[in-house]
Write a protein that holds these residues in place. Sequence first.
Motif, PDB file in Angstrom:
ATOM      1  N   GLU A  31     -10.439  21.821 -17.992  1.00 15.28           N
ATOM      2  CA  GLU A  31     -11.668  21.049 -18.184  1.00 15.28           C
ATOM      3  C   GLU A  31     -11.491  19.574 -17.819  1.00 15.28           C
ATOM      4  OE1 GLU A  31     -12.791  21.278 -22.281  1.00 15.28           O
ATOM      5  OE2 GLU A  31     -10.828  20.629 -23.029  1.00 15.28           O
ATOM      6  N   ASP A  32     -10.268  19.048 -17.980  1.00 11.91           N
ATOM      7  CA  ASP A  32     -10.017  17.651 -17.623  1.00 11.91           C
ATOM      8  C   ASP A  32     -10.220  17.406 -16.133  1.00 11.91           C
ATOM      9  OD1 ASP A  32      -9.425  17.171 -20.246  1.00 11.91           O
ATOM     10  OD2 ASP A  32      -7.248  17.110 -19.984  1.00 11.91           O
ATOM     11  N   VAL A  33      -9.885  18.412 -15.326  1.00 12.64           N
ATOM     12  CA  VAL A  33     -10.065  18.287 -13.874  1.00 12.64           C
ATOM     13  C   VAL A  33     -11.549  18.264 -13.532  1.00 12.64           C
ATOM     14  CG1 VAL A  33      -9.673  19.421 -11.644  1.00 12.64           C
ATOM     15  CG2 VAL A  33      -7.840  19.340 -13.353  1.00 12.64           C
ATOM     16  N   VAL A  34     -12.313  19.111 -14.199  1.00 15.47           N
ATOM     17  CA  VAL A  34     -13.765  19.137 -13.978  1.00 15.47           C
ATOM     18  C   VAL A  34     -14.367  17.772 -14.289  1.00 15.47           C
ATOM     19  CG1 VAL A  34     -15.950  20.147 -14.745  1.00 15.47           C
ATOM     20  CG2 VAL A  34     -13.942  21.607 -14.429  1.00 15.47           C
ATOM     21  N   LEU A  35     -13.949  17.186 -15.409  1.00 19.98           N
ATOM     22  CA  LEU A  35     -14.472  15.878 -15.809  1.00 19.98           C
ATOM     23  C   LEU A  35     -14.011  14.780 -14.852  1.00 19.98           C
ATOM     24  CD1 LEU A  35     -13.954  16.125 -19.684  1.00 19.98           C
ATOM     25  CD2 LEU A  35     -16.131  16.186 -18.449  1.00 19.98           C
ATOM     26  N   ALA A  36     -12.729  14.834 -14.470  1.00 25.45           N
ATOM     27  CA  ALA A  36     -12.180  13.796 -13.593  1.00 25.45           C
ATOM     28  C   ALA A  36     -12.869  13.776 -12.232  1.00 25.45           C
ATOM     29  CB  ALA A  36     -10.676  14.000 -13.418  1.00 25.45           C
ATOM     30  N   LEU A  37     -13.213  14.951 -11.731  1.00 26.72           N
ATOM     31  CA  LEU A  37     -13.864  15.035 -10.419  1.00 26.72           C
ATOM     32  C   LEU A  37     -15.382  14.969 -10.519  1.00 26.72           C
ATOM     33  CD1 LEU A  37     -11.699  17.759  -8.611  1.00 26.72           C
ATOM     34  CD2 LEU A  37     -11.474  15.275  -8.524  1.00 26.72           C
ATOM     35  N   GLY A  38     -15.888  14.973 -11.738  1.00 24.78           N
ATOM     36  CA  GLY A  38     -17.334  14.884 -11.923  1.00 24.78           C
ATOM     37  C   GLY A  38     -18.091  16.085 -11.400  1.00 24.78           C
ATOM     38  N   LEU A  39     -17.480  17.267 -11.513  1.00 31.31           N
ATOM     39  CA  LEU A  39     -18.143  18.477 -11.012  1.00 31.31           C
ATOM     40  C   LEU A  39     -19.340  18.837 -11.892  1.00 31.31           C
ATOM     41  CD1 LEU A  39     -15.092  20.776 -10.153  1.00 31.31           C
ATOM     42  CD2 LEU A  39     -16.387  19.291  -8.620  1.00 31.31           C
ATOM     43  N   ALA A  40     -20.398  19.300 -11.250  1.00 34.46           N
ATOM     44  CA  ALA A  40     -21.603  19.684 -11.989  1.00 34.46           C
ATOM     45  C   ALA A  40     -22.376  20.729 -11.202  1.00 34.46           C
ATOM     46  CB  ALA A  40     -22.489  18.463 -12.245  1.00 34.46           C
ATOM     47  N   VAL A  41     -23.101  21.550 -11.927  1.00 33.16           N
ATOM     48  CA  VAL A  41     -23.951  22.564 -11.293  1.00 33.16           C
ATOM     49  C   VAL A  41     -24.966  21.867 -10.389  1.00 33.16           C
ATOM     50  CG1 VAL A  41     -25.699  24.335 -11.709  1.00 33.16           C
ATOM     51  CG2 VAL A  41     -23.662  24.220 -13.168  1.00 33.16           C
ATOM     52  N   GLY A  42     -25.137  22.445  -9.198  1.00 31.47           N
ATOM     53  CA  GLY A  42     -26.089  21.891  -8.248  1.00 31.47           C
ATOM     54  C   GLY A  42     -25.452  21.050  -7.159  1.00 31.47           C
ATOM     55  N   GLN A  43     -24.178  20.697  -7.334  1.00 34.19           N
ATOM     56  CA  GLN A  43     -23.497  19.897  -6.318  1.00 34.19           C
ATOM     57  C   GLN A  43     -23.122  20.751  -5.110  1.00 34.19           C
ATOM     58  OE1 GLN A  43     -20.083  18.141  -8.214  1.00 34.19           O
ATOM     59  NE2 GLN A  43     -21.246  16.418  -9.067  1.00 34.19           N
ATOM     60  N   VAL A  44     -23.068  20.084  -3.961  1.00 36.25           N
ATOM     61  CA  VAL A  44     -22.582  20.741  -2.747  1.00 36.25           C
ATOM     62  C   VAL A  44     -21.069  20.923  -2.877  1.00 36.25           C
ATOM     63  CG1 VAL A  44     -22.244  20.498  -0.254  1.00 36.25           C
ATOM     64  CG2 VAL A  44     -24.413  19.799  -1.301  1.00 36.25           C
TER      65      VAL A  44
END
Length: 206
Positions: A31-44
């Motif tokens: 989950e830290d990687v998701v937060l660090a990269l700012g991943l979110a549903v809807g992104q390319v």
Amino acid sequence: MGIITAIEAQKKRGSRRSIFVDGEFVAGVHEDVVLALGLAVGQVFDKERLAELLKAETKRKARESAIRLINYRDRSVSEIRRRLIGDDFPEEIVEEVTDQLSRAGLLNDEKFSRDWIKARSASKPMGKTRLAWELRSRGVDASTVDQALEELDEETEYDLALSAAARKLRKMDCADPLTKNRISSFLRRRGFDWDTISRVIDELCP
């Protein structure tokens, strides 16, 4: 190229997230990687983004592995580097992680060397030659080793040799003609120089 359609917590490992692109699973990361990269549903999400994601996850794992090793006992930079490369982490990642830990003060060869000498002096007294060999074998560069050993002056080294020899002598007898040779060989293996050894023998078995 696709669109992130879901980021879901994994059932068995709640701190990890499964990434879905166009409804298909593409990767599982912390989950830290998701937060660090700012991943979110809807992104390319394309190949470059996937490569960035996988690199970030690998780097996180390498850092976590390094910190576990450091928490077990202090390590030199080279020791951490060798262990991570031995665990098949890419050299680029290893360099980034060791640099990051060095900047954070978690890896410091100067402190590592001083602490190593202090610990050895307390538990298993050694001379400069042996201490230098041990530190160099752990990847500490010569200038750092020399600087750390400057704190070990001639009289301190003599006291260490005297202490080590006195312990050894408890099982020996100075009346035995072989005792001096045995003490000399013992201290030589511990890395003490001949002048120090001679002083110790003259003191303990005159």
